[in-house]
Design an enzyme around this catalytic site. Structure first.
Site, PDB file in Angstrom:
ATOM      1  N   CYS A   1      36.224  31.746  42.315  1.00 31.94           N
ATOM      2  CA  CYS A   1      35.897  30.452  42.913  1.00 31.94           C
ATOM      3  C   CYS A   1      35.287  30.662  44.297  1.00 31.94           C
ATOM      4  CB  CYS A   1      37.164  29.594  43.031  1.00 31.94           C
ATOM      5  SG  CYS A   1      37.856  29.129  41.445  1.00 31.94           S
TER       6      CYS A   1
ATOM      7  N   ASP B   1      46.678  27.044  46.895  1.00 36.32           N
ATOM      8  CA  ASP B   1      46.267  26.682  45.530  1.00 36.32           C
ATOM      9  C   ASP B   1      46.836  25.331  45.089  1.00 36.32           C
ATOM     10  OD1 ASP B   1      44.959  29.064  45.510  1.00 36.32           O
ATOM     11  OD2 ASP B   1      46.415  30.126  44.277  1.00 36.32           O
TER      12      ASP B   1
ATOM     13  N   ARG C   1      39.853  28.213  33.216  1.00 35.55           N
ATOM     14  CA  ARG C   1      40.094  29.577  33.723  1.00 35.55           C
ATOM     15  C   ARG C   1      41.570  29.774  34.036  1.00 35.55           C
ATOM     16  NH1 ARG C   1      36.662  31.315  38.645  1.00 35.55           N
ATOM     17  NH2 ARG C   1      38.378  32.778  38.543  1.00 35.55           N
TER      18      ARG C   1
ATOM     19  N   ARG D   1      34.527  35.746  50.796  1.00 37.52           N
ATOM     20  CA  ARG D   1      35.780  36.294  50.251  1.00 37.52           C
ATOM     21  C   ARG D   1      35.713  37.824  50.332  1.00 37.52           C
ATOM     22  NH1 ARG D   1      37.901  33.103  44.988  1.00 37.52           N
ATOM     23  NH2 ARG D   1      39.788  34.173  45.620  1.00 37.52           N
ATOM     24  N   PRO D   2      35.968  38.365  51.517  1.00 35.96           N
ATOM     25  CA  PRO D   2      35.798  39.808  51.699  1.00 35.96           C
ATOM     26  C   PRO D   2      36.874  40.616  50.963  1.00 35.96           C
ATOM     27  CG  PRO D   2      36.769  38.829  53.668  1.00 35.96           C
ATOM     28  CD  PRO D   2      36.497  37.698  52.718  1.00 35.96           C
ATOM     29  N   ILE D   3      36.600  41.927  50.757  1.00 37.65           N
ATOM     30  CA  ILE D   3      37.638  42.815  50.222  1.00 37.65           C
ATOM     31  C   ILE D   3      37.849  44.006  51.171  1.00 37.65           C
ATOM     32  CG2 ILE D   3      37.394  42.166  47.784  1.00 37.65           C
ATOM     33  CD1 ILE D   3      35.848  44.828  47.411  1.00 37.65           C
ATOM     34  N   ASP D   4      37.533  43.776  52.460  1.00 36.39           N
ATOM     35  CA  ASP D   4      37.660  44.869  53.432  1.00 36.39           C
ATOM     36  C   ASP D   4      39.091  45.408  53.512  1.00 36.39           C
ATOM     37  OD1 ASP D   4      37.988  42.156  54.601  1.00 36.39           O
ATOM     38  OD2 ASP D   4      38.641  43.273  56.360  1.00 36.39           O
ATOM     39  N   GLN D   5      40.082  44.551  53.319  1.00 38.28           N
ATOM     40  CA  GLN D   5      41.474  45.018  53.419  1.00 38.28           C
ATOM     41  C   GLN D   5      41.862  45.871  52.209  1.00 38.28           C
ATOM     42  OE1 GLN D   5      43.374  44.517  56.301  1.00 38.28           O
ATOM     43  NE2 GLN D   5      41.349  43.823  56.952  1.00 38.28           N
TER      44      GLN D   5
ATOM     45  N   ARG E   1      37.573  36.987  40.144  1.00 34.95           N
ATOM     46  CA  ARG E   1      38.003  37.650  41.368  1.00 34.95           C
ATOM     47  C   ARG E   1      38.928  38.837  41.060  1.00 34.95           C
ATOM     48  NH1 ARG E   1      36.455  38.276  46.484  1.00 34.95           N
ATOM     49  NH2 ARG E   1      38.202  38.528  47.872  1.00 34.95           N
TER      50      ARG E   1
ATOM     51  N   LYS F   1      49.087  32.791  36.047  1.00 37.08           N
ATOM     52  CA  LYS F   1      47.745  33.396  36.008  1.00 37.08           C
ATOM     53  C   LYS F   1      47.614  34.569  36.973  1.00 37.08           C
ATOM     54  CE  LYS F   1      44.119  31.596  38.500  1.00 37.08           C
ATOM     55  NZ  LYS F   1      43.254  32.504  39.251  1.00 37.08           N
ATOM     56  N   ASN F   2      47.963  34.329  38.233  1.00 37.54           N
ATOM     57  CA  ASN F   2      47.665  35.345  39.247  1.00 37.54           C
ATOM     58  C   ASN F   2      48.568  36.567  39.144  1.00 37.54           C
ATOM     59  OD1 ASN F   2      45.525  33.890  40.118  1.00 37.54           O
ATOM     60  ND2 ASN F   2      46.574  32.958  41.867  1.00 37.54           N
TER      61      ASN F   2
HETATM   62  N1  EPU Z   1      40.917  38.409  53.176  1.00 32.38           N
HETATM   63  C1  EPU Z   1      40.210  39.246  53.996  1.00 32.38           C
HETATM   64  N2  EPU Z   1      39.964  40.519  53.563  1.00 32.38           N
HETATM   65  C2  EPU Z   1      40.402  40.967  52.362  1.00 32.38           C
HETATM   66  C3  EPU Z   1      41.129  40.110  51.521  1.00 32.38           C
HETATM   67  C4  EPU Z   1      41.375  38.828  51.953  1.00 32.38           C
HETATM   68  O1  EPU Z   1      39.810  38.863  55.090  1.00 32.38           O
HETATM   69  O2  EPU Z   1      40.143  42.151  52.049  1.00 32.38           O
HETATM   70  C5  EPU Z   1      41.206  37.033  53.606  1.00 32.38           C
HETATM   71  C6  EPU Z   1      40.544  36.010  52.690  1.00 32.38           C
HETATM   72  O3  EPU Z   1      39.211  35.753  53.080  1.00 32.38           O
HETATM   73  C7  EPU Z   1      41.460  34.803  52.859  1.00 32.38           C
HETATM   74  C8  EPU Z   1      42.834  35.450  53.080  1.00 32.38           C
HETATM   75  O4  EPU Z   1      42.588  36.789  53.482  1.00 32.38           O
HETATM   76  O5  EPU Z   1      41.092  34.090  54.000  1.00 32.38           O
HETATM   77  C9  EPU Z   1      43.747  35.460  51.877  1.00 32.38           C
HETATM   78  O6  EPU Z   1      43.083  36.050  50.758  1.00 32.38           O
HETATM   79  P1  EPU Z   1      43.896  36.784  49.597  1.00 32.38           P
HETATM   80  O7  EPU Z   1      43.456  38.197  49.554  1.00 32.38           O
HETATM   81  O8  EPU Z   1      45.345  36.510  49.768  1.00 32.38           O
HETATM   82  O9  EPU Z   1      43.353  36.039  48.322  1.00 32.38           O
HETATM   83  P2  EPU Z   1      43.012  36.660  46.904  1.00 32.38           P
HETATM   84  O10 EPU Z   1      43.956  37.748  46.598  1.00 32.38           O
HETATM   85  O11 EPU Z   1      41.568  36.962  46.791  1.00 32.38           O
HETATM   86  C10 EPU Z   1      44.640  35.209  45.523  1.00 32.38           C
HETATM   87  C11 EPU Z   1      44.525  34.252  44.384  1.00 32.38           C
HETATM   88  C12 EPU Z   1      43.937  32.932  44.862  1.00 32.38           C
HETATM   89  C13 EPU Z   1      44.759  32.386  46.029  1.00 32.38           C
HETATM   90  C14 EPU Z   1      44.924  33.446  47.133  1.00 32.38           C
HETATM   91  C15 EPU Z   1      45.867  33.009  48.240  1.00 32.38           C
HETATM   92  C16 EPU Z   1      44.170  35.736  42.516  1.00 32.38           C
HETATM   93  C17 EPU Z   1      43.265  36.233  41.465  1.00 32.38           C
HETATM   94  N3  EPU Z   1      43.678  34.822  43.347  1.00 32.38           N
HETATM   95  O12 EPU Z   1      43.306  35.440  45.957  1.00 32.38           O
HETATM   96  O13 EPU Z   1      44.063  32.061  43.774  1.00 32.38           O
HETATM   97  O14 EPU Z   1      44.139  31.255  46.581  1.00 32.38           O
HETATM   98  O15 EPU Z   1      45.454  34.665  46.557  1.00 32.38           O
HETATM   99  O16 EPU Z   1      47.121  32.699  47.739  1.00 32.38           O
HETATM  100  O17 EPU Z   1      45.328  36.123  42.573  1.00 32.38           O
HETATM  101  C18 EPU Z   1      43.574  30.211  42.430  1.00 32.38           C
HETATM  102  O18 EPU Z   1      44.423  30.618  41.626  1.00 32.38           O
HETATM  103  O19 EPU Z   1      43.040  29.074  42.354  1.00 32.38           O
HETATM  104  C19 EPU Z   1      43.142  31.095  43.514  1.00 32.38           C
HETATM  105  C20 EPU Z   1      42.018  30.935  44.163  1.00 32.38           C
END
Ligand code: EPU
Length: 423
Positions: free
Chosen positions: A117, A306, A398, A122-126, A93, A22-23
């Site tokens: 979820c 996950d 999903r 769940r920030p996107i600042d990075q 997401r 999926k991811n």
């Molecule tokens: N974070 C920040 N700023 C950012 C982005 C992330 O502080 O700009 C923090 C998050 O709050 C979290 C950590 O960094 O504490 C890791 O977040 P990451 O960005 O790695 O997560 P993501 O890309 O939003 C993906 C998967 C998730 C999975 C995570 C971690 C997708 C669509 N989602 O999320 O998958 O838990 O990586 O491996 O790829 C799932 O499949 O059930 C799922 C939630």
């Protein structure tokens, strides 16, 4: 209303085939927007998040078809820049990948704040920091993010403050059409990062180092079409590995890359479960008595967040006290209340859960509060004797391709029920 009903207490036995990841699929689908040529993707999972991603592409002027099961063709020649349909982007997401893809192709992107979820903030600042490092100007409102680089993106140096899967993938997508070189430091190393890099390289990008914490990208002016197979879903595989162990069964899980499962295999072996690796399969045989363990979730190659709710179920079935530390998300224990309805003894304190195993679990009416929480409920229900009802199963759908059919194929007494809403 749709529900899953499980009459549990029956060991799962036989062979189960894992679908594409999926991811990875959702990132690759949005990355297809970078090229005007046709892309054919195979091993694409049949799940709601893929449906929504493809709907977004259709709404934005792409031609999308599904000529065979698990195959998708995307032609983004007719892609219109501009805002993506908000009612669709908030559903998932991964719609944040639209930002990187549209920015790379048009130098401009506007996307509704991504949904997904709920694990706390769940920030996107990075992601934003990465786009700014490539020369974009980013503005945010409560509901949208807009990024602009009118003269196109320029290669730059990106150092992530936290290890972020989505941030790393978005930066790769945007940077491969920038002019000049980009270096991403403190990059995530998940198998889907490597899969996305392989896909982009097959389209003509020049990305080196994916799978390590330093990724180097030489900007390529124009990407071309290709055919590409998505890697198997390690989380789906891990979920079935735990289902075998929880039900006292034996499953041969096929279409997997055993290397990706090593952290899961190691923890299952510590609990006493037998795991045998084959070239593209793992065989999981349950043990008489599960040992208690301690576990912390971490970015890859650590034990995946996950797979945290699923192994919590196994800890409930083990003897003794297990300790679980969530190392990625602030709040990924919302499912604990649901497991408690089934008799689980779990205490949560911040990011730490203490699980007192060996308490008899019983059937109950429970909810899937998010995707992997739903998977955990399915495992718990399969393990306990009697009839469990799981509501809100759209979360499970999903991310799990044909979970009901696959589990029925290995002896699970599971069915999906659609009830008419009487109001
Ligand atoms: N974070 C920040 N700023 C950012 C982005 C992330 O502080 O700009 C923090 C998050 O709050 C979290 C950590 O960094 O504490 C890791 O977040 P990451 O960005 O790695 O997560 P993501 O890309 O939003 C993906 C998967 C998730 C999975 C995570 C971690 C997708 C669509 N989602 O999320 O998958 O838990 O990586 O491996 O790829 C799932 O499949 O059930 C799922 C939630």
């Amino acid at each position: 209303m749709e529900k899953i009903i499980i009459n549990g207490g029956v060991p799962l036995n036989g062979e189960i085939e894992v679908s594409g990841m999926k991811n990875s699929a959702v990132a690759v689908i949005f990355a297809c927007l970078l090229t005007e040529e046709k892309v054919t993707l195979t091993n694409v999972p049949d799940i709601i998040d893929v449906d929504v991603s493809l709907d977004i592409l259709r709404h934005m002027g792409c031609e999308v078809s599904r000529p065979a099961a698990h195959t998708v063709e995307i032609d983004a020649a007719g892609l219109r820049g501009g805002a993506a349909p908000h009612e669709l982007t908030v559903k998932m997401r991964a719609s944040y990948y639209l930002l990187g893809a549209e920015l790379g192709r048009f130098g401009h992107a506007k996307v509704g704040m991504p949904g997904g979820c709920n694990f706390g903030v769940r920030p996107i600042d990075q992601h934003i920091k990465a786009f700014e490092s490539l020369g974009a100007t980013v503005t945010e409102s409560d509901t949208t993010v807009e990024a602009t680089a009118m003269r196109g993106l320029k290669g730059g140096s990106i150092f992530f403050d936290v290890v972020t899967v989505g941030g790393t993938m978005n930066a790769m997508i945007a940077a491969c059409c920038a002019t000049g070189d980009t270096v991403i430091e403190n990059a995530a190393r998940e198998p889907h990062i490597v899969d996305l890099a392989n896909f982009l390289n097959t389209c003509g990008a020049n990305i080196r180092g994916a799978g390590t914490d330093t990724i180097k990208i030489r900007g390529a002016a124009k990407l071309h079409g290709c055919s590409y197979a998505i890697i198997p879903d390690m989380i789906e595989a891990g979920t079935y590995m735990i289902a075998a162990a929880a039900t006292g069964g034996k499953l041969r899980i096929t279409n997997v890359i055993p290397k990706h499962l090593e952290s899961i295999t190691a923890k299952l072996e510590e609990m006493g479960v037998d795991v045998t690796e084959e070239d593209e399969a793992v065989v999981v045989s349950a043990c008489e008595r599960l040992n208690n363990i301690n576990l912390k979730t971490l970015p890859y190659p650590g034990y995946p967040t996950d797979m945290q709710p699923q192994i919590c179920v196994l800890m409930c079935l083990a003897s003794g006290e297990s300790r679980l530390v969530e190392g990625v998300w602030d709040n990924r224990y919302r499912y604990v209340e649901e497991l408690k309805r089934m008799g689980a003894d779990i205490t949560v304190n911040g990011r730490i859960a203490t699980v007192t195993g060996g308490k008899p679990l019983h059937p109950a009416r429970v909810r899937a509060v998010d995707l992997r929480a739903g998977a955990a409920m399915v495992i718990a229900a399969l393990a306990v004797k009697g009839k469990t009802e799981i509501e809100d199963i759209r979360y499970i759908e999903r991310g799990y391709d044909n979970i009901v059919g696959k589990l029925r194929g290995v002896g699970g007494r599971i069915q999906k029920i659609v009830e008419e809403d009487i109001f």
